[in-house]
Design an enzyme around this catalytic site. Structure first.
Site, PDB file in Angstrom:
ATOM      1  N   ARG A 273      -5.114   3.818   0.372  1.00  7.02           N
ATOM      2  CA  ARG A 273      -4.578   2.648   1.073  1.00  7.02           C
ATOM      3  C   ARG A 273      -3.104   2.521   0.719  1.00  7.02           C
ATOM      4  NH1 ARG A 273      -4.397  -2.197  -1.297  1.00  7.02           N
ATOM      5  NH2 ARG A 273      -6.281  -1.935  -2.534  1.00  7.02           N
ATOM      6  N   HIS A 277      -3.987  -4.712  -0.037  1.00  2.71           N
ATOM      7  CA  HIS A 277      -5.329  -4.978   0.479  1.00  2.71           C
ATOM      8  C   HIS A 277      -5.258  -5.803   1.758  1.00  2.71           C
ATOM      9  CE1 HIS A 277      -9.592  -5.896   0.494  1.00  2.71           C
ATOM     10  NE2 HIS A 277      -9.312  -7.180   0.498  1.00  2.71           N
ATOM     11  N   TYR A 286      -1.351  -3.929  -9.754  1.00  7.11           N
ATOM     12  CA  TYR A 286      -2.399  -3.032 -10.257  1.00  7.11           C
ATOM     13  C   TYR A 286      -2.156  -1.549  -9.959  1.00  7.11           C
ATOM     14  CZ  TYR A 286      -4.041  -3.769  -5.416  1.00  7.11           C
ATOM     15  OH  TYR A 286      -4.126  -3.873  -4.051  1.00  7.11           O
TER      16      TYR A 286
END
Length: 386
Positions: A273, A277, A286
């Site tokens: 990705r 998100h 992260y």
């Protein structure tokens, strides 16, 4: 007194009944140790050039669709948009391997797969805009509603596929899910039922590295997600999710297997990705930029363009044509999404149940009374101002 202390217990060696024995040799079910690839290998010579060109055109269109939908979110035209940038090969292949009668069961990130299957781009975004429960008729398009709860679409896919087989319909269901969804109970229940019933289902896991901020290593200790298939008695396939030709081939084989009545397959596509998100996520908390940059070298659009240009199947003019077509699509999407929709509040109670419950009827009556009172107030206010 224990069983071991009973007279003759030492000689008692119970034999499990035959039904206990595994009915399948696990070896053929195991995935390959490395993701299957086509681009850049000898296997690409067997792929139809027309298919490669179509995959390329759809990938370019899909990349632009993601960019435009993300921009619409920043402009306030969408409430949220989970981008599939970097995962376009998975999305496009999932749409192209299905026949018209087959069903697609997408997650919330799979709007691109629905559009590639032929759904109106605006209708695909209606749920994410917050206008309606869903923006299209699932029966008309054979596309289940975009599923926001994790993995709940998987048992639905199994149920539809099993019902179709019982009716004698030649239908396959392809259910898409992210790596995070494999940690949900629905995932395991769906795989178990599908394998026992030999339902014509393909479970397609897009392993993009993170379940929001949770890396895969903190979700499972399995060698791969595809290995989970063995425990349910179905084959697991591992594929490079950024290799559009490889994903198309593996999914095509899984769909054909299901249609022959040989049961379900679990396919794991290893992808990444590229973006956050959703627009509500800060991916820098992260993961590091260097990781994202490393994956850009394995971008699905670049991989396919490199293959096509290297074989003389695509030139700069062809790339420009694909981009121009994508821009026209984006412009039309932008113009239509910039128009405010006309919504009917009473539609809230439509398509919830085939026959409304008493509670829904009460709620509908209360809303109707509020709307009538508001209308009366507006009319009286207008008269007083004359």
């Amino acid at each position: 007194m224990t069983v071991q202390e009973l007279p003759g217990a030492a000689a008692y060696r119970p034999t499990p009944p035959p039904a206990w024995k595994p009915i399948t040799d696990p070896a053929p079910l195991l995935p390959d140790p490395e993701p299957y690839r086509v681009l850049g290998t000898d296997a690409v010579a067997d792929v139809d050039p027309e298919l490669l060109l179509r995959l390329h055109a759809e990938l370019v269109r899909g990349r632009r669709y993601n960019a435009q939908a993300t921009a619409l979110t920043k402009q306030g035209r969408l409430a949220v948009y989970p981008s599939s940038t970097g995962q376009e090969a998975c999305e496009i292949a999932a749409a192209l391997v299905l026949e018209e009668r087959d069903w697609l069961f997408p997650s919330y990130r799979d709007t691109l797969a629905a559009v590639a299957r032929g759904l109106d781009p605006v209708e695909a975004l209606t749920l994410l805009r917050g206008d309606r429960h869903t923006g299209y008729d699932p029966r008309e398009h054979c596309i289940a509603p975009l599923c926001t709860p994790l993995a709940t679409q998987l048992p639905h896919a199994v149920g539809l596929a099993h019902a179709a087989r019982l009716k004698g319909d030649d239908v396959v269901a392809l259910a898409m899910v992210g790596d995070g969804g494999t940690s949900e109970g629905d995932f395991h229940e769906a795989l178990n039922f599908a394998a026992v019933w030999k339902a014509p289902v393909v479970f397609f896991v897009q392993n993009n590295g993170f379940a929001i901020s949770v890396p895969l290593a903190k979700q499972t200790a399995a060698p791969s997600l595809a290995h989970k298939a063995v425990g349910y008695g179905m084959p697991g396939r591992l594929v490079d999710g950024n290799d559009a030709a490889a994903v198309h081939q593996v999914l095509s084989e899984a769909v054909a297997r299901a249609r022959r009545g040989e049961g379900p397959t679990l396919v794991e596509a290893v992808t990444y990705r590229m973006e956050a998100h959703t627009n509500a996520d800060d991916a820098t908390r992260y993961r590091v930029d260097s990781e994202v940059e490393a994956w850009k070298a394995h971008d699905p659009v670049r991989l396919l363009e490199r293959e096509l240009t290297g074989r003389g199947l695509l030139d700069d003019e062809g790339i420009a044509r694909a981009k121009e077509a994508a821009e026209r699509m984006a412009a039309a999407l932008r113009d239509r999404m910039n128009a405010d929709p006309e919504l009917a509040p009473m539609d809230l109670f439509t398509h919830v149940y085939a026959e409304q419950t008493g509670q829904l009827r009460e709620q509908a009556a209360a809303l109707r009374a509020e709307l009538d009172a508001e209308q009366d107030h507006d009319e009286h206010g207008a008269e007083a101002g004359r």
